[in-house]
Design an enzyme around this catalytic site. Structure first.
Site, PDB file in Angstrom:
ATOM      1  N   CYS B  66      53.093  41.509  37.979  1.00 19.54           N
ATOM      2  CA  CYS B  66      52.218  40.661  38.801  1.00 19.54           C
ATOM      3  C   CYS B  66      52.999  39.539  39.454  1.00 19.54           C
ATOM      4  CB  CYS B  66      51.093  40.085  37.941  1.00 19.54           C
ATOM      5  SG  CYS B  66      49.978  39.013  38.882  1.00 19.54           S
ATOM      6  N   ARG B  69      51.454  35.138  39.299  1.00 18.50           N
ATOM      7  CA  ARG B  69      51.276  34.483  38.011  1.00 18.50           C
ATOM      8  C   ARG B  69      51.374  32.964  38.008  1.00 18.50           C
ATOM      9  NH1 ARG B  69      55.281  37.761  34.420  1.00 18.50           N
ATOM     10  NH2 ARG B  69      56.071  38.668  36.370  1.00 18.50           N
ATOM     11  N   TRP B 240      42.994  37.413  43.684  1.00 22.57           N
ATOM     12  CA  TRP B 240      42.694  37.727  45.084  1.00 22.57           C
ATOM     13  C   TRP B 240      43.779  38.668  45.580  1.00 22.57           C
ATOM     14  CZ3 TRP B 240      43.060  32.489  43.519  1.00 22.57           C
ATOM     15  CH2 TRP B 240      44.329  31.926  43.635  1.00 22.57           C
ATOM     16  N   GLU B 245      48.818  44.835  49.640  1.00 19.02           N
ATOM     17  CA  GLU B 245      48.121  45.798  48.775  1.00 19.02           C
ATOM     18  C   GLU B 245      47.140  46.627  49.602  1.00 19.02           C
ATOM     19  OE1 GLU B 245      47.008  44.311  44.668  1.00 19.02           O
ATOM     20  OE2 GLU B 245      47.262  42.416  45.729  1.00 19.02           O
TER      21      GLU B 245
HETATM   22  C1  HEM Z   1      45.375  35.230  41.649  1.00 16.37           C
HETATM   23  C2  HEM Z   1      45.886  36.088  42.492  1.00 16.37           C
HETATM   24  C3  HEM Z   1      46.694  37.298  42.115  1.00 16.37           C
HETATM   25  C4  HEM Z   1      47.587  37.873  42.958  1.00 16.37           C
HETATM   26  C5  HEM Z   1      47.925  37.439  44.377  1.00 16.37           C
HETATM   27  C6  HEM Z   1      48.152  38.989  42.246  1.00 16.37           C
HETATM   28  C7  HEM Z   1      49.069  39.868  42.804  1.00 16.37           C
HETATM   29  C8  HEM Z   1      49.421  41.076  42.228  1.00 16.37           C
HETATM   30  C9  HEM Z   1      50.068  42.165  42.919  1.00 16.37           C
HETATM   31  C10 HEM Z   1      50.469  42.170  44.395  1.00 16.37           C
HETATM   32  C11 HEM Z   1      50.220  43.178  42.022  1.00 16.37           C
HETATM   33  C12 HEM Z   1      50.819  44.573  42.306  1.00 16.37           C
HETATM   34  C13 HEM Z   1      49.653  45.482  42.560  1.00 16.37           C
HETATM   35  C14 HEM Z   1      50.072  46.860  42.986  1.00 16.37           C
HETATM   36  O1  HEM Z   1      51.144  47.022  43.618  1.00 16.37           O
HETATM   37  O2  HEM Z   1      49.300  47.810  42.712  1.00 16.37           O
HETATM   38  C15 HEM Z   1      49.687  42.722  40.760  1.00 16.37           C
HETATM   39  C16 HEM Z   1      49.686  43.492  39.602  1.00 16.37           C
HETATM   40  C17 HEM Z   1      49.148  43.053  38.407  1.00 16.37           C
HETATM   41  N1  HEM Z   1      48.512  41.861  38.179  1.00 16.37           N
HETATM   42 FE1  HEM Z   1      48.228  40.351  39.498  1.00 16.37          FE
HETATM   43  N2  HEM Z   1      47.626  39.062  40.995  1.00 16.37           N
HETATM   44  C18 HEM Z   1      46.701  38.052  40.860  1.00 16.37           C
HETATM   45  C19 HEM Z   1      45.898  37.817  39.739  1.00 16.37           C
HETATM   46  C20 HEM Z   1      46.004  38.500  38.533  1.00 16.37           C
HETATM   47  C21 HEM Z   1      45.186  38.228  37.379  1.00 16.37           C
HETATM   48  C22 HEM Z   1      44.075  37.194  37.317  1.00 16.37           C
HETATM   49  C23 HEM Z   1      45.608  39.070  36.383  1.00 16.37           C
HETATM   50  C24 HEM Z   1      45.114  39.211  34.963  1.00 16.37           C
HETATM   51  C25 HEM Z   1      44.378  38.286  34.362  1.00 16.37           C
HETATM   52  C26 HEM Z   1      46.678  39.875  36.931  1.00 16.37           C
HETATM   53  C27 HEM Z   1      47.369  40.865  36.237  1.00 16.37           C
HETATM   54  C28 HEM Z   1      48.095  41.859  36.865  1.00 16.37           C
HETATM   55  C29 HEM Z   1      48.512  43.085  36.213  1.00 16.37           C
HETATM   56  C30 HEM Z   1      48.262  43.473  34.754  1.00 16.37           C
HETATM   57  C31 HEM Z   1      49.165  43.849  37.186  1.00 16.37           C
HETATM   58  C32 HEM Z   1      49.773  45.266  37.007  1.00 16.37           C
HETATM   59  C33 HEM Z   1      48.687  46.271  37.310  1.00 16.37           C
HETATM   60  C34 HEM Z   1      49.126  47.691  37.056  1.00 16.37           C
HETATM   61  O3  HEM Z   1      49.993  47.939  36.189  1.00 16.37           O
HETATM   62  O4  HEM Z   1      48.586  48.592  37.758  1.00 16.37           O
HETATM   63  N3  HEM Z   1      46.888  39.498  38.222  1.00 16.37           N
HETATM   64  N4  HEM Z   1      49.215  41.448  40.916  1.00 16.37           N
END
Ligand code: HEM
Ligand code: HEM
Lengths: 370, 370
Positions: B66, B69, B240, B245
């Site tokens: 992610c 973070r 968000w 994406e």
């Molecule tokens: C607040 C804005 C956030 C942004 C801009 C963001 C951005 C991203 C992006 C761009 C990815 C890659 C997604 C992909 O390529 O499929 C990602 C993956 C991930 N994010 Fe975030 N994220 C946010 C919030 C969160 C939150 C709130 C959580 C958990 C509480 C989180 C947990 C994760 C996890 C676990 C992944 C990996 C998902 C997977 O393995 O398929 N993210 N995030």
């Protein structure tokens, strides 16, 4: 086995691999006995010309950062193991350029100079590539030229290099070669050995007026080639360019030519926020210019879409041959539109195989004379 | 310790971490004794509301894929551990959407449903995200909708879901939740809980006429949250969107909406060879459209340049706090213009830390009823 002696197991592995991939060579035992005897007597052994060529090609095949490996069998190997005097090495680097350039129809070539052997010294090329552009720091702290080469330029100046009276952004640095026990050498790379491509753009005529150019042949000259336990510290090699290397790194990186803000301004893009994606738009146009200009000049180049597909073909072929093909995702996926290329959507083996190329032992900017 | 019991060491580590990062909680010993006693008696233990919130936030902080973070402390945690009946879980997923959407000013939220405990069963959400568009295979083999959701759509149809009379490319799939010992539930996500953004483009007016849209809230609903040895199989969370994406994956991938050839054609690009970079040009315009449309609609979104810089800020902050910050290069570097973002030019720690989120145990398309 003495310190500095060749690793016998590594030598054996290589000789066995050479024979097993080339059944025409016959049984391996006779050659193994020779190699054992030679190592026992001298601490090292000499590759046959066939072993050297095979080893160099497999080193390429094993280069996990290289997307261009489909062509690994086509590598032309110049066997110059008898050459170690710095002045001769430098001269032969220029000859390498001529052979590789081939009037634009670029040939993948490696020139292998004297190996590192117990009791003798091997030559070392201090330039990261045979062709490098100088960098000059101005009074205002700004840099004219390729900022990546600041240390190399300083080294050249220390060694007495005379830059052009009017310094420019694309001044060729001299080749700097050293070899303990010899006089170090510095050689101007003659302009007629350096094919360059002037940048123009299919739709934006002002690009041709920028005075931007790049050289046709990327020839890495400071990596160590290791075959069957033997190190060849001077073994420059070249392929042809993938456009993104020039358009997305050399001319675009903030710490290289940093052209994107300039190009975006000339394109009239809205640069008021990152969300307008002005950087991305300028990047694509710069990369279009690179591919267009090389094609126009009749110089071999490849684009990242085509090359990604070819790399997957290579993977299939290697798999069919029963071999692993290690690859480094972060180097294989191109720096432009990564997600659009098929190499993005999978993982790779990451073992390190031998023979292979290794980073220069010292930073390329280290002093020639110690 | 019986099979299925909570791993005491993992529980201890977590309780200690909670206390050491929150010195105001006082000495850890009393709480450790409680947890030990509870596990001895029941095979598991219950997190305090504070532990749950801290654990969920740290699971986000530890999500090495992610890029978003920097905001980990701001996660809103909905403690619904008493909810396990599928129909209630589904209803609360819809409520999650409303809380998260917040009329476009999106809030990062997690809803934690009943944990997996010895002797009871935990709910499982079969949808990969709370909002998913259906996919229908046509007689010609082509797909209408989001091909990623073919299996999920089939599952919904099997369960008796009635697709719209006129099927479209953006039909909302129902939520499907199951829990052993309960009746499985299927719930239509009400349209008024799903904020969507219609695509338009700052310079290309025809984009608004394409009828392309995307939903505002990405809420992953099939990952398992693991805190201190306890598994929460149903714990949907959202942030968000980062524009890529949608613009570089959901709408662009060949096996998703595959819009690039269509957009390139409408732009009148020369598609005769890859070297014209028509894919790359169409990609940038699609991504501009996404960022532009979300901004116009007042829906929170971020671009890959801004988010990359923020992620480096996050790394610095974590380092300053004396913590490792594991990151997966191939997920952190955006799929568009990777080389232009500062996250490209470095490596990262790759340890896997706990608490964390884990992939769904079974493919999301598995049958609800076994
Ligand atoms: C607040 C804005 C956030 C942004 C801009 C963001 C951005 C991203 C992006 C761009 C990815 C890659 C997604 C992909 O390529 O499929 C990602 C993956 C991930 N994010 Fe975030 N994220 C946010 C919030 C969160 C939150 C709130 C959580 C958990 C509480 C989180 C947990 C994760 C996890 C676990 C992944 C990996 C998902 C997977 O393995 O398929 N993210 N995030
Ligand atoms: C024939 C056309 C070739 C193409 C299109 C090609 C393409 C590439 C590209 C795009 C890179 C990444 C460069 C970077 O990001 O800095 C690379 C790296 C590399 N290539 Fe190739 N290559 C070719 C030929 C060769 C040859 C002939 C060799 C050796 C005999 C070779 C060995 C390597 C090695 C060792 C690296 C990693 C360099 C490093 O670590 O800095 N390649 N190649």
């Amino acid at each position: 086995e003495k310190l500095g002696d060749v690793d016998i197991a590594e030598a054996e592995d290589f000789i066995r691999q050479h024979h097993s991939e080339n059944p025409g060579l016959g049984p391996v035992e006779a050659r193994l006995a020779e190699v054992h005897a030679e190592i026992a007597a001298t601490g090292t052994y000499r590759h046959t010309p066939e072993e050297l060529a095979f080893g160099a090609r497999v080193a390429w095949r094993n280069s996990s950062r290289c997307i261009g490996r489909l062509y690994w069998r086509s590598l032309k190997v110049r066997d110059l193991r008898e050459v170690s005097a710095p002045a001769d090495v430098a001269r032969e680097c220029v000859e390498h350029l001529r052979v590789a350039t081939n009037h634009g129809k670029i040939r993948p070539v490696i020139t292998v100079f004297a190996p590192a052997e117990p009791g003798t010294h091997a030559p070392v090329i201090h330039n990261e590539q045979i062709i490098r552009y100088a960098a000059y720091r101005g009074a205002d702290g700004g840099v004219l030229g390729d900022a990546r080469n600041l240390a190399l330029t300083e080294l050249a100046l220390e060694q007495g290099w005379q830059p052009p009276v009017i310094r420019g952004p694309f001044d060729l640095l001299p080749l700097m070669v050293s070899c303990e026990g010899h006089e170090p050498a510095m050689l101007r790379v003659p302009a007629d050995a350096v094919l360059e491509v002037k940048l123009s753009h299919p739709d934006l005529p002002w690009v041709a007026g920028l005075g931007v150019k790049w050289h046709a042949v990327p020839a890495i000259s400071n990596m160590r080639l290791r075959i069957g336990g033997i190190d060849y510290p001077a073994a420059p090699f070249n392929g042809w360019y993938m456009g993104t290397e020039i358009g997305a790194r050399n001319l675009a990186d903030h710490d290289r030519y940093d052209l994107l803000p300039y190009i975006a301004k000339r394109m009239g893009l809205d640069m008021s926020s990152e969300a307008t994606l002005w950087r991305d738009r300028a990047l694509i146009e710069l990369n279009r210019a690179v591919l267009h200009s090389f094609a126009l000049a009749g110089v071999t180049i490849t684009d990242h879409h085509t090359e990604s597909k070819r790399f997957l073909t290579h993977l299939e072929k290697e798999e069919a041959a029963g071999r692993k093909c290690p690859a480094d995702w972060s180097w294989i996926v191109p720096p432009v539109s990564g997600g659009l290329t098929p190499v993005y959507h999978r993982y790779y083996d990451t073992d390190e195989l031998l023979p292979n190329f290794f980073p220069a032992a010292k930073p390329s900017g280290c002093p020639v004379a110690h």
